[in-house]
Write a protein that holds these residues in place. Structure first.
Motif, PDB file in Angstrom:
ATOM      1  N   ALA A  19       0.829  -1.205   0.000  1.00  0.00           N
ATOM      2  CA  ALA A  19       0.000   0.000   0.000  1.00  0.00           C
ATOM      3  C   ALA A  19       0.862   1.253   0.000  1.00  0.00           C
ATOM      4  N   SER A  20       1.936   1.225   0.769  1.00  0.00           N
ATOM      5  CA  SER A  20       2.835   2.377   0.832  1.00  0.00           C
ATOM      6  C   SER A  20       3.488   2.639  -0.526  1.00  0.00           C
ATOM      7  N   ALA A  21       3.920   1.570  -1.195  1.00  0.00           N
ATOM      8  CA  ALA A  21       4.561   1.717  -2.494  1.00  0.00           C
ATOM      9  C   ALA A  21       3.582   2.258  -3.533  1.00  0.00           C
ATOM     10  N   LEU A  22       2.370   1.707  -3.555  1.00  0.00           N
ATOM     11  CA  LEU A  22       1.374   2.180  -4.519  1.00  0.00           C
ATOM     12  C   LEU A  22       1.007   3.648  -4.268  1.00  0.00           C
ATOM     13  N   THR A  23       0.913   4.010  -2.998  1.00  0.00           N
ATOM     14  CA  THR A  23       0.610   5.402  -2.663  1.00  0.00           C
ATOM     15  C   THR A  23       1.738   6.322  -3.112  1.00  0.00           C
ATOM     16  N   ALA A  24       2.987   5.851  -2.962  1.00  0.00           N
ATOM     17  CA  ALA A  24       4.133   6.656  -3.399  1.00  0.00           C
ATOM     18  C   ALA A  24       4.123   6.851  -4.915  1.00  0.00           C
ATOM     19  N   TYR A  25       3.741   5.814  -5.664  1.00  0.00           N
ATOM     20  CA  TYR A  25       3.606   5.963  -7.119  1.00  0.00           C
ATOM     21  C   TYR A  25       2.476   6.946  -7.447  1.00  0.00           C
ATOM     22  N   LYS A  26       1.380   6.829  -6.722  1.00  0.00           N
ATOM     23  CA  LYS A  26       0.220   7.684  -6.964  1.00  0.00           C
ATOM     24  C   LYS A  26       0.569   9.152  -6.733  1.00  0.00           C
ATOM     25  N   LYS A  27       1.376   9.428  -5.716  1.00  0.00           N
ATOM     26  CA  LYS A  27       1.750  10.796  -5.373  1.00  0.00           C
ATOM     27  C   LYS A  27       2.922  11.311  -6.207  1.00  0.00           C
ATOM     28  N   GLY A  28       3.563  10.414  -6.948  1.00  0.00           N
ATOM     29  CA  GLY A  28       4.717  10.827  -7.726  1.00  0.00           C
ATOM     30  C   GLY A  28       6.016  10.801  -6.949  1.00  0.00           C
ATOM     31  N   GLU A  29       5.991  10.271  -5.721  1.00  0.00           N
ATOM     32  CA  GLU A  29       7.226  10.149  -4.944  1.00  0.00           C
ATOM     33  C   GLU A  29       8.121   9.064  -5.542  1.00  0.00           C
ATOM     34  N   MET A  73       3.602   2.784 -13.633  1.00  0.00           N
ATOM     35  CA  MET A  73       3.103   2.530 -12.290  1.00  0.00           C
ATOM     36  C   MET A  73       2.336   3.723 -11.742  1.00  0.00           C
ATOM     37  N   ARG A  74       2.756   4.919 -12.098  1.00  0.00           N
ATOM     38  CA  ARG A  74       2.005   6.081 -11.617  1.00  0.00           C
ATOM     39  C   ARG A  74       0.621   6.113 -12.248  1.00  0.00           C
ATOM     40  N   GLY A  75       0.536   5.775 -13.532  1.00  0.00           N
ATOM     41  CA  GLY A  75      -0.760   5.745 -14.192  1.00  0.00           C
ATOM     42  C   GLY A  75      -1.691   4.726 -13.558  1.00  0.00           C
ATOM     43  N   ILE A  76      -1.142   3.552 -13.236  1.00  0.00           N
ATOM     44  CA  ILE A  76      -1.964   2.509 -12.618  1.00  0.00           C
ATOM     45  C   ILE A  76      -2.382   2.919 -11.215  1.00  0.00           C
ATOM     46  N   ALA A  77      -1.408   3.337 -10.411  1.00  0.00           N
ATOM     47  CA  ALA A  77      -1.716   3.704  -9.026  1.00  0.00           C
ATOM     48  C   ALA A  77      -2.656   4.893  -8.959  1.00  0.00           C
ATOM     49  N   ASN A 125      16.492  14.823 -10.394  1.00  0.00           N
ATOM     50  CA  ASN A 125      16.136  15.731 -11.495  1.00  0.00           C
ATOM     51  C   ASN A 125      15.771  14.993 -12.778  1.00  0.00           C
ATOM     52  N   ASN A 126      15.111  13.860 -12.626  1.00  0.00           N
ATOM     53  CA  ASN A 126      14.614  13.109 -13.772  1.00  0.00           C
ATOM     54  C   ASN A 126      13.109  12.949 -13.595  1.00  0.00           C
ATOM     55  N   PRO A 127      12.306  13.441 -14.525  1.00  0.00           N
ATOM     56  CA  PRO A 127      10.852  13.407 -14.338  1.00  0.00           C
ATOM     57  C   PRO A 127      10.235  12.014 -14.385  1.00  0.00           C
ATOM     58  N   ASN A 128      10.968  11.045 -14.922  1.00  0.00           N
ATOM     59  CA  ASN A 128      10.391   9.717 -15.112  1.00  0.00           C
ATOM     60  C   ASN A 128      11.039   8.618 -14.277  1.00  0.00           C
TER      61      ASN A 128
END
Length: 220
Positions: A73-83, A89-93, A174-177
């Motif tokens: 849950a923590s990892a998915l939330t971090a992807y969702k927030k962009g951390e 993974m960000r799109g999925i989360a 400093n890498n957006p992806n």
């Protein structure tokens, strides 16, 4: 007991109850059965043994079956927030609600298997020094398979090539992806060269583990 003391104690209890309620709302309980229904976006990568991703370089996707629910849950939330920066993974989360995340996490955490007691291979002298330098067991626990906090991942037996990519991502800036905004892990990873991180990843990946890939019925 004075009236003031009683009033203070009552206020403290009320505040504590309020905090507990907020935390409960922020962290909904997961339902594994519901999570199985919601994991359609996950199984195409995490439900196929040997499946490899090609971003940011070719590596096996991580095993998540057997990880702790709180960590997933923590990892998915971090992807969702962009951390954690990873476009797919960000799109999925980002498409998942907090309840969805809790349910999917519970589903993958439910994939427990009895593991035979296996002796961990002894590290080389060089790797032993790297483990000592990184002090990995202080957070990831005995055998790097028993985290001291449920929000930390089990590392033992994880795919070495994935571990290497993940460790390098904590050094990326400093890498957006690509990159992971975890200050603690950033501080741990940056003092190591990439060659040292690879040696650590190779050893950690050889350790006895609770992690596994549970193939989805569609891919068996």
């Amino acid at each position: 007991m004075s009236k003031q003391t009683i009033a203070t104690a009552a206020l403290a209890l009320a505040l504590a109850a309020g905090v507990s309620c907020v935390r409960a709302q922020d962290n909904p309980a997961g339902d594994a059965a519901n999570g199985q229904k919601k994991a359609a976006m996950c199984i195409g990568c995490h439900g196929i043994p040997g499946y490899r991703a090609s971003f940011p370089e070719i590596h096996q996707v991580p095993m998540i079956s057997g990880q702790g629910a709180k960590y997933i849950a923590s990892a998915l939330t971090a992807y969702k927030k962009g951390e954690r920066k990873h476009p797919t993974m960000r799109g999925i989360a980002g498409s998942l609600s907090d309840q969805d995340i809790a349910d999917v996490a519970a589903f993958y955490a439910s994939h427990q298997r009895p593991t035979a007691a296996a002796a961990a291979p002894a590290p080389s002298a060089a790797v032993a020094e790297l483990l000592k330098k990184g002090n990995c067991a202080s957070c990831h626990g005995e055998g790097l398979n028993k985290p001291i906090d449920a929000s930390y991942p089990k590392l033992a037996g994880q795919h070495a090539d994935y571990l290497y990519v993940a460790l390098k991502s904590y050094k990326t800036e400093n890498n957006p992806n690509v990159g992971r905004g975890n200050a603690i892990m950033g501080g741990m990873a940056k003092p190591f060269t990439n060659a040292e991180l690879k040696s650590l990843a190779d050893y950690i990946g050889s350790l006895p583990s609770d992690l596994q890939v549970v193939p989805n019925a569609k891919f068996r």
